[in-house]
Design an enzyme around this catalytic site. Structure first.
Site, PDB file in Angstrom:
ATOM      1  N   VAL A  48     -16.346   0.141 -19.342  1.00 38.72           N
ATOM      2  CA  VAL A  48     -17.196  -0.550 -18.371  1.00 38.72           C
ATOM      3  C   VAL A  48     -18.084   0.422 -17.611  1.00 38.72           C
ATOM      4  O   VAL A  48     -19.085   0.013 -16.994  1.00 38.72           O
ATOM      5  CB  VAL A  48     -16.351  -1.365 -17.369  1.00 38.72           C
ATOM      6  CG1 VAL A  48     -15.521  -2.417 -18.076  1.00 38.72           C
ATOM      7  CG2 VAL A  48     -15.462  -0.453 -16.520  1.00 38.72           C
ATOM      8  N   SER A 102      -9.244  -4.905  -3.204  1.00 38.64           N
ATOM      9  CA  SER A 102      -7.952  -4.405  -2.731  1.00 38.64           C
ATOM     10  C   SER A 102      -7.906  -4.458  -1.212  1.00 38.64           C
ATOM     11  O   SER A 102      -8.936  -4.292  -0.552  1.00 38.64           O
ATOM     12  CB  SER A 102      -7.739  -2.964  -3.196  1.00 38.64           C
ATOM     13  OG  SER A 102      -6.601  -2.383  -2.578  1.00 38.64           O
ATOM     14  N   TYR A 143     -11.050   5.513  -3.210  1.00 35.87           N
ATOM     15  CA  TYR A 143     -10.626   4.236  -3.789  1.00 35.87           C
ATOM     16  C   TYR A 143     -10.937   3.084  -2.832  1.00 35.87           C
ATOM     17  O   TYR A 143     -11.466   2.046  -3.253  1.00 35.87           O
ATOM     18  CB  TYR A 143      -9.131   4.283  -4.099  1.00 35.87           C
ATOM     19  CG  TYR A 143      -8.564   2.994  -4.634  1.00 35.87           C
ATOM     20  CD1 TYR A 143      -8.767   2.627  -5.953  1.00 35.87           C
ATOM     21  CD2 TYR A 143      -7.815   2.145  -3.821  1.00 35.87           C
ATOM     22  CE1 TYR A 143      -8.240   1.444  -6.457  1.00 35.87           C
ATOM     23  CE2 TYR A 143      -7.285   0.960  -4.311  1.00 35.87           C
ATOM     24  CZ  TYR A 143      -7.503   0.610  -5.624  1.00 35.87           C
ATOM     25  OH  TYR A 143      -6.982  -0.561  -6.115  1.00 35.87           O
ATOM     26  N   ALA A 163     -13.197   2.996  -0.535  1.00 35.04           N
ATOM     27  CA  ALA A 163     -14.647   2.795  -0.499  1.00 35.04           C
ATOM     28  C   ALA A 163     -15.115   1.995  -1.700  1.00 35.04           C
ATOM     29  O   ALA A 163     -15.976   1.113  -1.592  1.00 35.04           O
ATOM     30  CB  ALA A 163     -15.353   4.149  -0.454  1.00 35.04           C
ATOM     31  N   LYS A 222     -13.426  -0.222  -3.402  1.00 31.80           N
ATOM     32  CA  LYS A 222     -13.014  -1.619  -3.290  1.00 31.80           C
ATOM     33  C   LYS A 222     -13.756  -2.334  -2.164  1.00 31.80           C
ATOM     34  O   LYS A 222     -13.958  -3.558  -2.225  1.00 31.80           O
ATOM     35  CB  LYS A 222     -11.503  -1.696  -3.088  1.00 31.80           C
ATOM     36  CG  LYS A 222     -10.709  -1.227  -4.315  1.00 31.80           C
ATOM     37  CD  LYS A 222     -11.113  -1.997  -5.572  1.00 31.80           C
ATOM     38  CE  LYS A 222     -10.285  -1.620  -6.785  1.00 31.80           C
ATOM     39  NZ  LYS A 222     -10.648  -2.397  -7.986  1.00 31.80           N
TER      40      LYS A 222
END
Length: 302
Positions: free
Chosen positions: A66, A143, A155, A157, A159
């Site tokens: 992706v 999250s 992480y 940031a 989400k």
């Protein structure tokens, strides 16, 4: 009872080789969807497809990344080629690591943003173009860390970006009859098992399968009219996540200078500062004000 509301629908699930993605793909197939099982680890993707087909479902493998726009397009193209359409997308593929800010590795941060943010954008845009003229549903996996969590700055940031993207796409795509929602799952997965802190908050009995019915609901027509929402499920609990808002009091003057900004905080905002992060830590100025306020109340009562 298992709902049967996705017969004749085609859905892409990214990062579906294990954990939450595998649970989402399997449940979607159980309720009638034909599924593209995407994972960069082809062996894991094939394992998920085997499980779906063994249970009588329909699925095909995609091992595209992706994080690459052309490969993301190829995931959606595969769905249209195999099933003639795409009705739903679950943007689940993601990576994570723990680090304090001073210890961040820029290369890891770059890779994480490529997968967690650009991967959602690339695959989502491809799906939107393929859904043009027909109804569709996109479920982005965000999250609770998006609210701020220790040692997960990059992480969190990523989400948070997924949450903002969800709100914006929901606004842009409502007229096109494409719904966009985000799910904040908490389940005992490989990502959780790699963190002692996360393990304390997520026991083994909170399995990915407990979150899967929510995703299938959001993909199905049973959730028509639900868009622009962030929904958290940790197994036993299911609830909406409040969206940011402009908090009162709202101070107004013709112009602001350094002195008036300082007085706004020392005279008004000090009592209205927001607790921050998932742990709802109080800012020092608010802690100081609460301490002063409590002392003043005790003095009055005495």
């Amino acid at each position: 009872m298992v709902m049967t509301s996705l017969d004749g629908r085609a859905v892409v699930v990214t990062g579906a080789g294990q954990g939450l993605g595998r649970a989402f793909a399997t449940h979607l197939a159980q309720v009638g969807a034909a599924v593209v099982v995407n994972d960069i680890d082809r062996d894991l993707a094939e394992s998920t497809v085997d499980a779906i087909e063994s249970a009588g479902g329909c699925a095909v493998v995609s091992d595209h990344s992706v994080a690459d726009a052309e490969q993301a397009q190829a995931i959606v193209d595969l769905c249209v080629r195999e099933y003639g359409q795409i009705d739903g997308l679950v943007n689940n593929a993601g990576v994570s690591y723990e680090a304090l800010p001073a210890d961040e590795d820029p290369r890891l941060a770059h890779e994480l943003i490529q997968v967690n943010v650009l991967g959602v954008i690339y695959t989502g845009l491809a799906a939107v173009r393929a859904m043009a003229g027909r109804r569709g549903s996109i479920v982005n996996i965000s999250s609770g860390a998006s609210l701020g969590q220790r040692m997960l700055g990059t992480y969190a940031a990523s989400k948070g970006a997924v949450a903002s993207l969800t709100y914006s796409w929901a606004l842009d795509l409502e007229a096109a009859r494409i719904r966009v929602n985000a799910v904040c799952p908490l389940a005992h997965t490989r990502m959780v098992r790699s963190s002692e802190r996360a393990l304390r908050n997520c026991p083994p009995d909170r399995t990915p399968e407990m979150v899967a019915p929510l995703v299938s609901f959001l993909i199905s027509d049973l959730s028509l009219g639900v868009t622009g929402q962030m929904i958290r499920c940790n197994g036993p609990q299911l609830h909406l996540v409040g969206q940011p808002y402009l908090k009162s009091p709202i101070l107004e003057r013709d112009s602001w200078d350094s002195d008036s900004v300082e007085r706004a905080f020392s005279e008004v905002f000090h009592a209205h500062l927001e607790p921050y992060g998932l742990e709802k830590r109080l800012p020092p100025m608010l802690r100081k004000w609460l301490s002063w306020h409590d002392d003043a109340e005790r003095t009055v009562r005495s």
